[in-house]
Motif scaffolding. Structure first.
Motif, mmCIF file in Angstrom:
data_model
loop_
_atom_site.group_PDB
_atom_site.id
_atom_site.type_symbol
_atom_site.label_atom_id
_atom_site.label_comp_id
_atom_site.label_asym_id
_atom_site.label_seq_id
_atom_site.Cartn_x
_atom_site.Cartn_y
_atom_site.Cartn_z
ATOM 1 N N ARG A 55 7.185 6.057 -10.824
ATOM 2 C CA ARG A 55 8.068 5.573 -9.756
ATOM 3 C C ARG A 55 7.254 5.105 -8.557
ATOM 4 O O ARG A 55 6.302 5.738 -8.144
ATOM 5 C CB ARG A 55 8.981 6.740 -9.354
ATOM 6 N N HIS A 56 7.638 3.961 -8.002
ATOM 7 C CA HIS A 56 7.042 3.532 -6.734
ATOM 8 C C HIS A 56 7.858 4.143 -5.597
ATOM 9 O O HIS A 56 8.941 4.688 -5.812
ATOM 10 C CB HIS A 56 6.946 2.010 -6.634
ATOM 11 N N ASP A 68 -1.288 4.353 3.895
ATOM 12 C CA ASP A 68 -0.499 3.688 4.933
ATOM 13 C C ASP A 68 -0.849 2.209 5.026
ATOM 14 O O ASP A 68 -1.955 1.785 4.657
ATOM 15 C CB ASP A 68 -0.760 4.333 6.295
ATOM 16 N N ALA A 69 0.081 1.439 5.558
ATOM 17 C CA ALA A 69 -0.177 0.027 5.828
ATOM 18 C C ALA A 69 -1.293 -0.073 6.871
ATOM 19 O O ALA A 69 -1.372 0.754 7.788
ATOM 20 C CB ALA A 69 1.092 -0.654 6.331
ATOM 21 N N LEU A 70 -2.146 -1.056 6.716
ATOM 22 C CA LEU A 70 -3.260 -1.251 7.646
ATOM 23 C C LEU A 70 -2.822 -1.999 8.903
ATOM 24 O O LEU A 70 -3.375 -1.786 9.978
ATOM 25 C CB LEU A 70 -4.387 -2.039 6.954
ATOM 26 N N SER A 86 -6.300 -7.532 1.093
ATOM 27 C CA SER A 86 -6.577 -7.925 -0.302
ATOM 28 C C SER A 86 -7.652 -7.055 -0.932
ATOM 29 O O SER A 86 -7.500 -6.600 -2.066
ATOM 30 C CB SER A 86 -7.000 -9.397 -0.367
ATOM 31 N N SER A 87 -8.736 -6.809 -0.210
ATOM 32 C CA SER A 87 -9.822 -6.002 -0.788
ATOM 33 C C SER A 87 -9.404 -4.537 -0.942
ATOM 34 O O SER A 87 -9.734 -3.904 -1.956
ATOM 35 C CB SER A 87 -11.106 -6.130 0.034
ATOM 36 N N THR A 88 -8.657 -4.002 0.022
ATOM 37 C CA THR A 88 -8.175 -2.615 -0.084
ATOM 38 C C THR A 88 -7.221 -2.471 -1.258
ATOM 39 O O THR A 88 -7.339 -1.536 -2.060
ATOM 40 C CB THR A 88 -7.468 -2.188 1.222
ATOM 41 N N LEU A 89 -6.299 -3.396 -1.365
ATOM 42 C CA LEU A 89 -5.332 -3.364 -2.459
ATOM 43 C C LEU A 89 -6.037 -3.485 -3.814
ATOM 44 O O LEU A 89 -5.737 -2.727 -4.743
ATOM 45 C CB LEU A 89 -4.327 -4.504 -2.267
ATOM 46 N N GLN A 90 -6.997 -4.381 -3.914
ATOM 47 C CA GLN A 90 -7.695 -4.568 -5.184
ATOM 48 C C GLN A 90 -8.495 -3.328 -5.579
ATOM 49 O O GLN A 90 -8.506 -2.935 -6.745
ATOM 50 C CB GLN A 90 -8.614 -5.791 -5.135
ATOM 51 N N LEU A 92 0.824 -1.215 0.000
ATOM 52 C CA LEU A 92 0.000 0.000 0.000
ATOM 53 C C LEU A 92 0.857 1.264 0.000
ATOM 54 O O LEU A 92 0.719 2.097 -0.900
ATOM 55 C CB LEU A 92 -0.992 -0.024 1.174
ATOM 56 N N PRO A 93 1.780 1.438 0.947
ATOM 57 C CA PRO A 93 2.616 2.649 0.896
ATOM 58 C C PRO A 93 3.615 2.643 -0.261
ATOM 59 O O PRO A 93 3.925 3.703 -0.816
ATOM 60 C CB PRO A 93 3.319 2.671 2.253
ATOM 61 N N ILE A 94 4.113 1.478 -0.649
ATOM 62 C CA ILE A 94 5.060 1.414 -1.763
ATOM 63 C C ILE A 94 4.410 1.923 -3.049
ATOM 64 O O ILE A 94 5.023 2.647 -3.832
ATOM 65 C CB ILE A 94 5.603 -0.020 -1.958
ATOM 66 N N LEU A 95 3.150 1.570 -3.249
ATOM 67 C CA LEU A 95 2.431 1.971 -4.460
ATOM 68 C C LEU A 95 1.771 3.348 -4.325
ATOM 69 O O LEU A 95 1.146 3.830 -5.268
ATOM 70 C CB LEU A 95 1.377 0.920 -4.822
#
Length: 189
Positions: A149-150, A96-98, A131-135, A89-92
């Motif tokens: 850039r990531h 923030d990470a959950l 998974s659902s947040t990322l998707q 999440l933060p890389i992309l």
């Protein structure tokens, strides 16, 4: 006067034809880019869905077993994959990470580190939420954003290595996910 109009018309037609060709080429490139993104993201979804289905099929008892003698347990792999995907999440640039607390236990430390692990039901919930947040975020990312850039690469390094982009993170993490899917399959009966 008529000759002058014909010449102007010919010049205009040539310019118009060149403009149309440039538009067609730009559209073709955009379409190829979109097709490539679709291929990468679709494969990500397929592998992610297979892992999710397997996690849903496996009981907590089955997840507690090692994938092979002396190897990681299914619970560890569940936490590991949730932590790695959460870190995406933060890389992309998706926020923030959950569940940042998972990273130390499941990425920085091995399975048998002695660190206390969260419960399996909690890890299942983490996996589902991440998974659902990322998707959702992947689905709303515009095509040109994938080639930017990531956040794990500096602007200087990205200028030298533009392949280190957001789409490459998806490719890399799909490979990572596939590897662990291969391990997790040994837990199913």
């Amino acid at each position: 006067m008529l000759l002058f109009l014909i010449q102007d018309t010919d010049i205009w037609l040539i310019a118009f034809k060149e403009e149309i060709m440039e538009t067609v080429q730009a559209t073709t490139q955009a379409t190829e880019k979109e097709i490539f993104i679709k291929m990468v993201v679709s494969y990500w979804q397929v592998v992610n869905n297979r892992v999710t289905d397997l996690f849903n099929q496996l009981s907590d008892e089955e997840l507690s077993m090692e994938t092979a003698p002396g190897r990681n347990s299914g619970v560890y792999l569940l936490g590991h994959l949730a932590a790695v995907h959460d870190a995406m999440l933060p890389i992309l640039g998706f926020g923030d990470a959950l569940y940042p607390d998972l990273y130390k236990v499941f990425v920085e430390s091995p399975d048998k580190s002695g660190l206390e692990k969260p419960s399996t039901p909690y890890l299942r919930e983490c996996w589902s939420n991440v998974s659902s947040t990322l998707q959702r975020r992947i689905d709303t990312t515009q095509p040109d954003e994938w080639f930017t850039r990531h956040n794990a690469v500096s602007a200087e390094d990205f200028a030298k290595e533009p392949h280190r982009n957001k789409l490459n993170i998806i490719i890399n993490r799909t490979n990572h996910l596939s590897t662990h899917l291969g391990q997790l399959i040994y837990l199913s009966k």
